[in-house]
Design a protein around this motif. Structure first.
Motif, PDB file in Angstrom:
ATOM      1  N   TYR A   1       0.844  -1.193   0.000  1.00 13.46           N
ATOM      2  CA  TYR A   1       0.000   0.000   0.000  1.00 13.46           C
ATOM      3  C   TYR A   1       0.878   1.242   0.000  1.00 13.46           C
ATOM      4  O   TYR A   1       2.050   1.184   0.363  1.00 13.46           O
ATOM      5  N   ARG A   2       0.293   2.347  -0.415  1.00 13.82           N
ATOM      6  CA  ARG A   2       0.992   3.618  -0.369  1.00 13.82           C
ATOM      7  C   ARG A   2       0.558   4.377   0.862  1.00 13.82           C
ATOM      8  O   ARG A   2      -0.627   4.406   1.185  1.00 13.82           O
ATOM      9  N   LEU A   3       1.510   4.995   1.513  1.00 13.96           N
ATOM     10  CA  LEU A   3       1.177   5.809   2.672  1.00 13.96           C
ATOM     11  C   LEU A   3       0.687   7.179   2.188  1.00 13.96           C
ATOM     12  O   LEU A   3       1.232   7.742   1.235  1.00 13.96           O
ATOM     13  N   LYS A   4      -0.390   7.657   2.834  1.00 12.38           N
ATOM     14  CA  LYS A   4      -0.905   8.983   2.513  1.00 12.38           C
ATOM     15  C   LYS A   4      -0.989   9.726   3.840  1.00 12.38           C
ATOM     16  O   LYS A   4      -1.676   9.264   4.759  1.00 12.38           O
ATOM     17  N   VAL A   5      -0.270  10.804   3.941  1.00 12.14           N
ATOM     18  CA  VAL A   5      -0.237  11.529   5.218  1.00 12.14           C
ATOM     19  C   VAL A   5      -1.038  12.823   5.095  1.00 12.14           C
ATOM     20  O   VAL A   5      -0.797  13.634   4.204  1.00 12.14           O
ATOM     21  N   ILE A   6      -2.003  12.959   6.007  1.00  8.99           N
ATOM     22  CA  ILE A   6      -2.932  14.092   5.950  1.00  8.99           C
ATOM     23  C   ILE A   6      -2.985  14.761   7.319  1.00  8.99           C
ATOM     24  O   ILE A   6      -2.865  14.092   8.351  1.00  8.99           O
ATOM     25  N   LYS A   7      -3.161  16.077   7.326  1.00 12.02           N
ATOM     26  CA  LYS A   7      -3.243  16.799   8.604  1.00 12.02           C
ATOM     27  C   LYS A   7      -4.677  16.740   9.140  1.00 12.02           C
ATOM     28  O   LYS A   7      -5.641  16.953   8.389  1.00 12.02           O
ATOM     29  N   GLY A   8      -4.798  16.422  10.410  1.00 15.78           N
ATOM     30  CA  GLY A   8      -6.133  16.348  11.016  1.00 15.78           C
ATOM     31  C   GLY A   8      -6.090  15.582  12.333  1.00 15.78           C
ATOM     32  O   GLY A   8      -5.011  15.325  12.870  1.00 15.78           O
ATOM     33  N   ALA A   9      -7.266  15.207  12.812  1.00 17.07           N
ATOM     34  CA  ALA A   9      -7.336  14.457  14.070  1.00 17.07           C
ATOM     35  C   ALA A   9      -6.806  13.036  13.855  1.00 17.07           C
ATOM     36  O   ALA A   9      -7.107  12.409  12.837  1.00 17.07           O
ATOM     37  N   GLN A  10      -6.014  12.562  14.816  1.00 14.50           N
ATOM     38  CA  GLN A  10      -5.325  11.270  14.708  1.00 14.50           C
ATOM     39  C   GLN A  10      -6.200  10.116  14.243  1.00 14.50           C
ATOM     40  O   GLN A  10      -7.211   9.798  14.855  1.00 14.50           O
TER      41      GLN A  10
ATOM     42  N   ASP B   1       0.237  16.768  13.350  1.00 14.40           N
ATOM     43  CA  ASP B   1       1.521  17.378  12.996  1.00 14.40           C
ATOM     44  C   ASP B   1       2.300  16.446  12.070  1.00 14.40           C
ATOM     45  O   ASP B   1       2.904  15.473  12.512  1.00 14.40           O
ATOM     46  N   LYS B   2       2.287  16.728  10.789  1.00  9.34           N
ATOM     47  CA  LYS B   2       2.934  15.862   9.805  1.00  9.34           C
ATOM     48  C   LYS B   2       4.444  15.788   9.984  1.00  9.34           C
ATOM     49  O   LYS B   2       5.095  14.858   9.521  1.00  9.34           O
ATOM     50  N   GLU B   3       5.013  16.795  10.665  1.00 13.64           N
ATOM     51  CA  GLU B   3       6.471  16.819  10.868  1.00 13.64           C
ATOM     52  C   GLU B   3       6.899  15.965  12.063  1.00 13.64           C
ATOM     53  O   GLU B   3       8.071  15.656  12.208  1.00 13.64           O
ATOM     54  N   ASP B   4       5.944  15.625  12.905  1.00  6.11           N
ATOM     55  CA  ASP B   4       6.279  14.842  14.099  1.00  6.11           C
ATOM     56  C   ASP B   4       6.388  13.357  13.717  1.00  6.11           C
ATOM     57  O   ASP B   4       5.431  12.602  13.796  1.00  6.11           O
ATOM     58  N   LYS B   5       7.601  12.945  13.315  1.00  4.28           N
ATOM     59  CA  LYS B   5       7.826  11.577  12.827  1.00  4.28           C
ATOM     60  C   LYS B   5       7.585  10.544  13.924  1.00  4.28           C
ATOM     61  O   LYS B   5       7.151   9.429  13.673  1.00  4.28           O
ATOM     62  N   ARG B   6       7.907  10.944  15.144  1.00  2.00           N
ATOM     63  CA  ARG B   6       7.738  10.054  16.280  1.00  2.00           C
ATOM     64  C   ARG B   6       6.259   9.703  16.465  1.00  2.00           C
ATOM     65  O   ARG B   6       5.896   8.545  16.625  1.00  2.00           O
ATOM     66  N   LEU B   7       5.426  10.722  16.382  1.00  2.00           N
ATOM     67  CA  LEU B   7       3.980  10.521  16.517  1.00  2.00           C
ATOM     68  C   LEU B   7       3.468   9.663  15.354  1.00  2.00           C
ATOM     69  O   LEU B   7       2.701   8.714  15.555  1.00  2.00           O
ATOM     70  N   SER B   8       3.920   9.981  14.135  1.00  2.00           N
ATOM     71  CA  SER B   8       3.504   9.197  12.969  1.00  2.00           C
ATOM     72  C   SER B   8       3.885   7.737  13.152  1.00  2.00           C
ATOM     73  O   SER B   8       3.082   6.829  12.906  1.00  2.00           O
TER      74      SER B   8
END
Ligand SMILES: [Zn+2]
Length: 236
Positions: A95-104, A119-126
């Motif tokens: 699958y392809r990852l799609k990263v979107i800003k919003g509620a977790q 927060d798309k920049e927070d790699k740890r959270l992602s």
């Protein structure tokens, strides 16, 4: 003491195995395969390169197995950057990852694994969100697959204690004499028939804690095509 290092290689079937020989004061020859897939041979001072090559050739099946294992782990490592377009695996499909800003949230939609994060920049959270999603699905799916093969335990009068889903280093599954089977949650990334193979393999080990002919006969009884499934699993 300074070590003398020599680059060398040996042909095994269609593959060339390249390795570095480290001459040392040790008495016996040792072969190590490292996670970066390099091969180090530690040899006694004065050992001939020809003898060393023979030893490496003898150990070639084992070496290849280790290299495959490390390759596999590299491939299955979760997306590192957590940006749109990265590849992720689920039940053997890519699958392809799609990263979107919003509620977790993390959701599988069509060809995409959609990660929504404040927060798309927070790699740890992602990373945490994706790993939690994998782990939740592993708990459900692996338990469900295990249920399906429960009957083997009864049929073969196998003593069973419990199933646990827990990270184990470089292995898909393991079991103990006391009847506990452990499945690696990473299995959620491989095809379902590969998951089933690992489950049946471990169930059979509860009866025979080795790879004896009896063990393989039992395995074959429940999964006659295990060789081709194992080959598929090796590709992950
Ligand atoms: Zn085994």
């Amino acid at each position: 003491m300074e070590e003398f290092i020599q680059d060398s290689e040996v042909q095994y079937g269609t593959t060339t195995i390249k390795y570095k020989v480290h001459f040392s004061t040790r008495k016996t020859l040792g072969i190590e395969v490292h996670p970066d897939q390099t091969i180090k041979v530690v040899a006694p001072n004065g050992a001939s390169l020809k003898r060393i090559a023979e030893k490496v050739e003898n150990k070639a099946p084992w070496i290849q197995k280790q290299v495959r294992k490390f390759k596999k782990i590299e491939k299955l490592e979760p997306a590192k950057e957590y940006v749109s377009g990265e590849n992720v695996f689920y039940l053997g499909r890519q699958y392809r990852l799609k990263v979107i800003k919003g509620a977790q949230s993390v959701k599988l939609i069509g060809k995409y694994l959609k990660l929504t994060t404040p927060d798309k920049e927070d790699k740890r959270l992602s990373s945490d969100l994706i790993n939690k999603w994998y782990s939740d699905h592993a708990q459900i799916k692996l338990n469900e697959r295990f249920e399906k093969y429960n009957y083997i335990l009864k049929q073969e009068k196998i003593k069973f204690n419990k199933l646990q889903i827990k990270s184990i280093n470089k292995r898909w599954g393991s079991c103990t004499k006391l009847g506990t089977i452990t499945l690696n949650p990473e299995l959620i990334k491989v095809p379902v028939n590969c998951i089933d193979y690992v489950i049946i393999h471990e169930i059979c080990h509860l009866k025979y804690l080795n790879h004896s002919p009896k063990f393989f006969r039992l395995l074959e009884k429940y999964i006659p095509n295990w060789r081709s499934v194992q080959e598929k699993l090796n590709m992950f």
